[in-house]
Design a protein around this motif. Structure first.
Motif, short mmCIF file in Angstrom:
data_model
loop_
_atom_site.label_atom_id
_atom_site.label_comp_id
_atom_site.label_asym_id
_atom_site.label_seq_id
_atom_site.Cartn_x
_atom_site.Cartn_y
_atom_site.Cartn_z
N THR A 3 34.21 86.43 43.85
CA THR A 3 34.12 85.06 43.34
C THR A 3 35.49 84.42 43.21
O THR A 3 35.58 83.19 43.15
CB THR A 3 33.41 85.03 41.98
OG1 THR A 3 34.10 85.89 41.06
CG2 THR A 3 31.96 85.49 42.10
N ALA A 4 36.54 85.22 43.16
CA ALA A 4 37.91 84.70 43.11
C ALA A 4 38.86 85.80 43.56
O ALA A 4 38.62 86.98 43.33
CB ALA A 4 38.26 84.25 41.69
N GLU A 5 39.94 85.39 44.22
CA GLU A 5 41.00 86.29 44.64
C GLU A 5 42.31 85.61 44.28
O GLU A 5 42.54 84.46 44.66
CB GLU A 5 40.91 86.53 46.15
CG GLU A 5 41.96 87.45 46.69
CD GLU A 5 41.83 87.68 48.20
OE1 GLU A 5 42.82 88.13 48.80
OE2 GLU A 5 40.74 87.42 48.77
N TYR A 6 43.15 86.30 43.52
CA TYR A 6 44.36 85.66 42.99
C TYR A 6 45.40 86.72 42.66
O TYR A 6 45.08 87.90 42.47
CB TYR A 6 44.03 84.85 41.74
CG TYR A 6 43.22 85.63 40.71
CD1 TYR A 6 43.83 86.31 39.66
CD2 TYR A 6 41.83 85.71 40.81
CE1 TYR A 6 43.08 87.04 38.75
CE2 TYR A 6 41.08 86.44 39.90
CZ TYR A 6 41.71 87.10 38.87
OH TYR A 6 40.97 87.84 37.98
N ASP A 7 46.65 86.29 42.59
CA ASP A 7 47.74 87.16 42.17
C ASP A 7 47.96 86.97 40.68
O ASP A 7 47.97 85.84 40.18
CB ASP A 7 49.04 86.83 42.91
CG ASP A 7 48.94 87.17 44.40
OD1 ASP A 7 48.32 88.20 44.73
OD2 ASP A 7 49.49 86.40 45.21
N LEU A 8 48.14 88.08 39.96
CA LEU A 8 48.43 87.99 38.54
C LEU A 8 49.86 87.49 38.36
O LEU A 8 50.73 87.73 39.22
CB LEU A 8 48.24 89.35 37.86
CG LEU A 8 46.79 89.83 37.83
CD1 LEU A 8 46.70 91.22 37.20
CD2 LEU A 8 45.89 88.86 37.08
#
Length: 194
Positions: free
Chosen positions: A173-178
């Motif tokens: 549902t989401a792909e992101y860098d911390l």
């Protein structure tokens, strides 16, 4: 065979999770390298003993080589316990406390607002990986979520896990860098029935 964990399982389950997460990108980013293994184990032990067992579901394989900790919509009190434990979690994060806080804030943006079975942690002891134990403890929780008519949600910071979770009916549902140079993270949801 998968069963529900008991209080007497906490120490061995914490050992399993600590071993499974020893080199996990998220915990390496959010827990101090200074005495990392002990900090990580205590974090997992607290999550098991204070949140999973009294306020969620902890499912384990025989021999405790695989552990899955879920919070559920009827967990009642889990949020209050998390708030109470926050200072301890910050202390365990050590010099990574700011990274831990920033990571939690970023992940919170991608978490569902509706009630879910939330897979807070799952791990397989390194010596027992590749035998389907992780899949079995997650699948057992998913069957319970389906029976309750509730979707499931998880987060992973290891790309290698994404395919496993997709095979269990989850979708990204989401792909992101911390923040602060943290690892790439995937939020994944699974509708009732997969």
């Amino acid at each position: 065979m998968v069963r529900e964990a008991a209080v007497g399982d906490v120490e061995r389950a914490a050992d399993t999770l600590a071993a499974a997460f020893a080199d996990y990108p998220f915990t390496r980013h959010t827990i101090s390298a200074d005495d990392h293994a002990a900090r990580l184990r205590e974090f997992q032990r607290l999550f098991l003993a204070e949140i999973g067992l009294p306020h969620g579901r902890v499912l384990v394989s025989e021999g405790l080589d695989a552990v899955a900790v879920w919070t559920t919509p009827d967990s009642g009190g889990a949020e209050a316990v998390m708030e109470r434990l926050l200072p301890t979690f910050v202390e365990l994060a050590g010099d990574r406390a700011a990274a831990y806080a920033a990571a939690e804030e970023e992940m919170g943006r991608h978490r569902p607002a509706e009630p879910v079975w939330f897979l807070g942690t799952v791990g397989v002891h390194p010596g027992s990986q590749g035998r389907g134990l992780g899949r079995s403890v997650v699948a057992a929780g998913l069957r319970e979520a389906d029976a309750a008519g509730v979707p499931a949600f998880l987060e992973t910071s290891a790309y290698g896990n994404v395919g496993l979770y997709e095979s269990l009916g989850f979708a990204v549902t989401a792909e992101y860098d911390l923040p602060d140079g943290g690892p790439r993270t995937w939020s994944m949801a699974r509708p009732v029935g997969g």
